[in-house]
Structure formats: structure tokens, C-alpha cells
Write an enzyme that holds these catalytic residues in place. Sequence first.
Site, PDB file in Angstrom:
ATOM      1  N   ASP A 164      -5.200  -8.832  -2.660  1.00  0.00           N
ATOM      2  CA  ASP A 164      -5.376  -8.335  -1.293  1.00  0.00           C
ATOM      3  C   ASP A 164      -6.649  -9.084  -0.559  1.00  0.00           C
ATOM      4  O   ASP A 164      -6.752 -10.178  -0.530  1.00  0.00           O
ATOM      5  CB  ASP A 164      -5.306  -6.688  -1.053  1.00  0.00           C
ATOM      6  CG  ASP A 164      -5.347  -6.501   0.496  1.00  0.00           C
ATOM      7  OD1 ASP A 164      -5.378  -7.242   1.249  1.00  0.00           O
ATOM      8  OD2 ASP A 164      -5.085  -5.103   0.440  1.00  0.00           O
ATOM      9  N   HIS A 176       0.807  -1.247  -0.139  1.00  0.00           N
ATOM     10  CA  HIS A 176      -0.040   0.161   0.073  1.00  0.00           C
ATOM     11  C   HIS A 176       0.989   1.256  -0.051  1.00  0.00           C
ATOM     12  O   HIS A 176       0.951   1.957  -0.887  1.00  0.00           O
ATOM     13  CB  HIS A 176      -1.044   0.031   1.201  1.00  0.00           C
ATOM     14  CG  HIS A 176      -1.654  -1.182   1.166  1.00  0.00           C
ATOM     15  ND1 HIS A 176      -2.533  -1.767   0.043  1.00  0.00           N
ATOM     16  CD2 HIS A 176      -2.055  -2.130   2.478  1.00  0.00           C
ATOM     17  CE1 HIS A 176      -3.300  -2.840   0.477  1.00  0.00           C
ATOM     18  NE2 HIS A 176      -2.938  -3.051   1.859  1.00  0.00           N
TER      19      HIS A 176
HETATM   20  C1  NGQ Z   1      -5.258  -7.594   6.858  1.00  0.00           C
HETATM   21  N1  NGQ Z   1      -5.810  -5.815   5.044  1.00  0.00           N
HETATM   22  O1  NGQ Z   1      -4.372  -7.819   7.755  1.00  0.00           O
HETATM   23  O2  NGQ Z   1      -6.064  -8.315   6.210  1.00  0.00           O
HETATM   24  C2  NGQ Z   1      -5.282  -6.019   6.543  1.00  0.00           C
HETATM   25  C3  NGQ Z   1      -6.264  -5.533   7.529  1.00  0.00           C
HETATM   26  C4  NGQ Z   1      -4.808  -4.526   9.359  1.00  0.00           C
HETATM   27  C5  NGQ Z   1      -5.650  -4.748   4.470  1.00  0.00           C
HETATM   28  N2  NGQ Z   1      -4.581  -4.058   4.872  1.00  0.00           N
HETATM   29  C6  NGQ Z   1      -6.039  -5.634   8.923  1.00  0.00           C
HETATM   30  N3  NGQ Z   1      -5.949  -4.532   3.380  1.00  0.00           N
HETATM   31  O3  NGQ Z   1      -4.290  -3.961   8.578  1.00  0.00           O
HETATM   32  O4  NGQ Z   1      -4.958  -4.538  10.638  1.00  0.00           O
HETATM   33 ZN    ZN Z   2      -3.180  -7.019   3.086  1.00  0.00          ZN
END
Ligand code: NGQ
Ligand code: ZN
Length: 459
Positions: A326, A275
Site C-alpha cells: 500500500d 482493507h
Molecule cells: C490513497 N490510501 O488513495 O492513496 C488512499 C488514501 C483516500 C489508503 N487508503 C486516500 N491507504 O483513501 O482517499
Molecule cells: Zn490504497
Amino acid sequence: MTIRKLHFDSALLPSGWQNDVTIAVDDGGNISSVDSEIADAGAHHVAGAALPGVPNVHSHAHQRAMAGLAERAGPDRDSFWTWREVMYGFLARMTPDDLQAIAAQLYVEMLKSGFTSVGEFQYLHHGPGGTPYGETAEMSLRTLDAADHAGIGITSLPTLYAYGGFGGAEPNPRQERFLNGADRYLDIVSSLHKRSQGNPNHGLGISPHSLRAVTSELLGEVIAGLDALTENAPIHIHIAEQVREVEDCIEWCGKRPVDLLMETFDVGDRWCLIHATHMSDDETRAVAASGAVVGLCPATEANLGDGIFPAPLYLAAQGRIAIGSDSHISVSPVEELRLLEYGQRLITRERNVLAAGAHASTGRTLLNHVLSGGAQCLGRAIGALSVGNRADIVVLDTDAPALYGREGDALIDSWIFSGNQPCVSNVFVGGVQVVAGGRHIHEDDILADYRATIDRLSE
Ligand code: NGQ
Ligand code: ZN
């Protein structure tokens, strides 16, 4: 050694588009020769235009099964953080069999859309309640089983997750299935290393989840352990995705997350920053100069309300990028690349913003970027149809209405920017044909297992 030869009407090679391209594949699945402009009578003819398969560098396979289920408004304003609560609730009951079935279906969809390899950023390690499985790497091994069944290349990126916020904050109870200290985490890495060593369809790296989930001491210890096992393996980390995350980081240590990461670690070409949405101009230039790849996930970044990556400045500074799907609310290189460009058009009110220069094709520019960036950060010999690389090949159907009459880079632009009909007809991974005439070779079995898992999870 048996050599198989595939003959394509045209192909995108490192030298550019060529006609009548014959690619020989050795019995290990590597490309052993590439010839153009000669008809090879002994080669198997595949109609259409061949491209290097696209690397998908960021996947949380388990999230595929909840795609679309977080699109109903909650009691208050919805955000990334409220979505995360829905996601945590969804994964609470997921078993190893469930994860394997979901991942296999996801990987079939990736292959059919033109992705031939995946970076699996896997953090669902333990059973419900946080009890480790007998084999601590169980869940990550299941994603390898799924990848082998579907026939996609995979780089395992087991996730290091130990804390719930900056500065080693307590994790919340819903994160207990993710948690490990250095020793148990390195056991997982070592099981995956054992399983994948010598398999050219497998790669291995690590994924410290984010600066919220590790401390610099813990990550330093883990990188040292990884380096003792294998040299220069990729390191992927979520960073600066949400404004609140940047604000929390500044409040905790006085620095922005990307600045903090670059000051603490020797960030170079083995790193992939996932990101990196919210960077100052100085941070943007520093990441570009470091040789690291930024792993962009434009569809998920839009879905979660993250923001827009500063691509023009970053690419002007020679920054490297790759794409990932993702959370898998969309599984398609077309949609990721299109949204990457459209985000920029919407804020600049211009067109062809990311094209390499005057007269350059936007589609070709973006594809070139994500092929080389993807190969770099997945740490495997992929991303170009050249001798020694994996024979990972995506064939576009040049008779499809969206592509008919197009050649060369216009094929790529039309693939990416002209509609939503699938244009991928055939896909080879390591020389093995896994999609033929738009259908995956194990499509029915894998879909049946997936349906059974969804039925079980929705009981
Ligand atoms: C994740 N996903 O770990 O799946 C993360 C969200 C976080 C994205 N950042 C949860 N798209 O970052 O704590
Ligand atoms: Zn992620």
C-alpha cells in the site's frame, strides 16, 4: 523451445514440501515440469528452500518516496485525513520520470523481500494542475517501464477517480491530477491493454478508487467498457477503511459501504476489496461467500490508524485474502503477515489465532492464503509452483541464522516470526534471475536514479 532447469534443495509445491526439486522453465518463462526426489545432473543448482513468489496486491508506488515523512505531529490530532493532506502535498510536483524512478526502486525492494508481482493501483494520471499528458496513460505506462526494468510481474490497475465524496461530491483542488470521466478513463485502460497484451509478465484490471470517488452509474459504464476489451479482468476498490468513511456513507444513503457495494454490483471472484476493515458480521460473511478477495495491508493499516480486520470470522467463513504494502512504509511480506497475525493476538490475547486448525503452522496457513488470494485478484498465472504457471520463485537462505536447522513449515514460521534479517537469497521472475545472493541485478543503476529523483523533489 529452450528449456532451463533449476534444482532446489527443497521446495514448497502444491503437494507440500519436497526435497531435491527440479523445475523446468520454458523460454516464455512458464513452468513446464516439476520433479522431486531425483537429482538432475543437467539442472542448475540453487542452494536453499524455494517458495512461490508472494503477490503484492496493493501498491501506490508514488507513496514510497514519502515513507517516514508524515511521522511528525501536526497542529491538531493527526489522522488518516491529515496524513492524506501531507501525501497530496508531496505528489504535487511529481513528474513521469520521478514516478518511474521511485517505482523501479520500490519494485527492487519488493523483489529482494520476496514479492514477485505487484498490483499497481495508480491514480496520479495527469500533470500538475490536472492537464493530461499527450499520452493520457503516461504515468501508468511509466510504472510498467519500471516493472520491466526491475523485472517484477505487474497487474496495472489504473484508478477511476471522479468525485471528492459520496454522492458525486465535488473533488477538492488537490485531487485534480487524478480525475477522469468514463471516456478518457477508458482510453487509459485501452493504452495499457495494448501495451500489456501478450506479455506474460503483465496483467490488467481496474481500480475504482472508492465509493467516495465514483458513482454507481460511472462505475457501471466503465465496467461495461472494460468487459468489451477483455474478459473478467480484476476490479480493485478501497472500502470501509476508516470509521468516518462508514459514517459518511450511512449519513448519505443509510447503508454501510460494503452492504452498498454488494447491493449495487455483482461482487464475485473478480473483485478485490482493499482493507474492508470496518464490516458488520453480516457484511463479513457476505464478502466471504461472494468469492471476492480482501486485500489486507496490515502495516499501512497500522500506520494510518485504520483498525483491525475481522479475520477470524472471515476466514472461518472461507473468506479469501491477499496482502499489499500500500503506502510502502514497509516493503516486506514478512512484516505484513506478522502484523496480520499480531493484530489478532493483541485483541484476542491468544496465540496462533489464524492457524488453519490444531497443529497447523501459522506461517504456512497465512502464506497459503495470500498466494492463492493474490493470484486470483491479480488475474495472472502465479501463486503456486506448478506446470503452466509463471516461474516466479523466491529462495530462502537456509544457512541464515534465523532459518538454520529448520525444515518444511518451520522454515516459513521462522522466516515470518523470527527477526528482521533478510532471508531471501535468490529470486526468479518468469524464470529470469533478478536477485542473486541478496542483490538485485540492476540495484546500483536503479538506486542512482532514485537518489536523483529524491534530490530533485526536495529542492
Ligand atoms: C490513497 N490510501 O488513495 O492513496 C488512499 C488514501 C483516500 C489508503 N487508503 C486516500 N491507504 O483513501 O482517499
Ligand atoms: Zn490504497
